[in-house]
Design an enzyme around this catalytic site. Sequence first.
Site, PDB file in Angstrom:
ATOM      1  N   SER A 232       0.833  -1.196   0.000  1.00 16.79           N
ATOM      2  CA  SER A 232       0.000   0.000   0.000  1.00 16.79           C
ATOM      3  C   SER A 232       0.877   1.259   0.000  1.00 16.79           C
ATOM      4  O   SER A 232       1.741   1.417  -0.853  1.00 16.79           O
ATOM      5  CB  SER A 232      -0.969  -0.048   1.188  1.00 16.79           C
ATOM      6  OG  SER A 232      -1.975   0.933   1.079  1.00 16.79           O
ATOM      7  N   ASP A 324      -8.496  -5.211  -5.873  1.00 17.50           N
ATOM      8  CA  ASP A 324      -8.121  -4.141  -4.941  1.00 17.50           C
ATOM      9  C   ASP A 324      -8.989  -2.910  -5.208  1.00 17.50           C
ATOM     10  O   ASP A 324      -8.990  -2.370  -6.310  1.00 17.50           O
ATOM     11  CB  ASP A 324      -6.635  -3.802  -5.138  1.00 17.50           C
ATOM     12  CG  ASP A 324      -6.137  -2.727  -4.182  1.00 17.50           C
ATOM     13  OD1 ASP A 324      -6.921  -2.263  -3.334  1.00 17.50           O
ATOM     14  OD2 ASP A 324      -4.945  -2.367  -4.281  1.00 17.50           O
ATOM     15  N   HIS A 358      -6.989  -5.732  -1.250  1.00 17.83           N
ATOM     16  CA  HIS A 358      -5.874  -4.807  -1.037  1.00 17.83           C
ATOM     17  C   HIS A 358      -4.813  -5.359  -0.086  1.00 17.83           C
ATOM     18  O   HIS A 358      -3.627  -5.316  -0.374  1.00 17.83           O
ATOM     19  CB  HIS A 358      -6.414  -3.479  -0.506  1.00 17.83           C
ATOM     20  CG  HIS A 358      -5.362  -2.414  -0.367  1.00 17.83           C
ATOM     21  ND1 HIS A 358      -4.636  -1.944  -1.447  1.00 17.83           N
ATOM     22  CD2 HIS A 358      -4.904  -1.730   0.720  1.00 17.83           C
ATOM     23  CE1 HIS A 358      -3.782  -1.014  -1.035  1.00 17.83           C
ATOM     24  NE2 HIS A 358      -3.925  -0.870   0.268  1.00 17.83           N
TER      25      HIS A 358
END
Length: 419
Positions: A232, A324, A358
């Site tokens: 991320s 995601d 994600h």
Amino acid sequence: MEATLNLEPSGRSCWDEPLSIAVRGLAPEQPVTLRSVLRDEKGALFRAHARYRADSHGELDLARTPALGGSFSGLEPMGLLWAMEPDRPFWRLVKRDVQTPFVVELEVLDGHEPDGGQRLAHAVHERHFLAPGVRRVPVREGRVRATLFLPPEPGPFPGIIDLFGVGGGLLEYRASLLAGKGFAVMALAYYNYDDLPKNMETMHMEYFEEAVNYLRSHPEVKGPGIGLLGISKGGELGLAMASFLKGITAAVVINGSVAAVGNTISYKDETIPPVTILRNQVKMTKDGLKDVVDALQSPLVDKKSFIPVERSDTTFLFLVGQDDHNWKSEFYADEISKRLQAHGKEKPQIICYPAAGHYIEPPYFPLCSAGMHLLVGANITFGGEPKPHAMAQLDAWQQLQTFFHKQLGSECLHVSPKI
């Protein structure tokens, strides 16, 4: 004959290790329900259950016996872990203190009733985050705030810096597990921890450069270069580090952005401004969650926000969840690949995982499909479906280890993508 719940390893194992679960001493063809429960460090309970039927000998083995329904179905030897769901909405399972295990309770109940019949067998198992002999070393050197994990045997070892996302603080569980695989891994905090800045307005690459230099000069770290692992925001910062800093041989980016998001990135006299946020592109799901996947301007439009990856001589591996919803991870990985190749650089390896969300974590962490996003200030959908996400985590964990062993100069057999 009394039913027994048999686990292998029996009392404890590392979190990323498979666990063999079997039941013996049941009646032939007896219907039973298996339940698992884990309490996290903040008191939230995570649970899973599945219905099974014993064989003609009154036995069942989760590696050979399919679940008939419940939290999962089919042949899923580790489903009682990866299919766990929290009793609090939008809650993510995170290990804050790697020096203590998560304790998993397992029980066998008679029948297939939703509320469970009589308890027939029970077992408790510790899932640890420090393999035996792994050393945990807090780091306060100059401005660097981190924790270094070293394997038990004498070094030097391939070195890796591990970066998490916008939650801030210092998360150690991925670094501690990876150190059990023969790497010297430094979990690096970069904001909202100790005396570090409380916000992310500007990410100064000089801080990360100090961390790189510290790890490269450590006597138990093998040179000449080190690896980066980021998810991320940590993946975005890993790209920036590989673009601006020296000494980074290999980088694994898990669902990272190629643009600066929510903050400026600066190094010496250069500044990368944050990409434009398109608030009118935030959608609402049928569950009342915000979906922000379209809420960032393309870095092909906001060109100044595009991290200059073409400057990097780092070898990259991108691990991408194709569902995601935090941002467009697959698009970012493809654009990075195009830009690197357009500048005569090595084509990066990109592994895409269908229906993965994600947070691609180490194996057996339950899917966190929705939760609070600090930059959005609301609960958003992170995407993913439990089973394919679990399979993605299993494969990604092997892929990143193989990649780092190869690029950082230690031996390991190649692992083929499973998906």
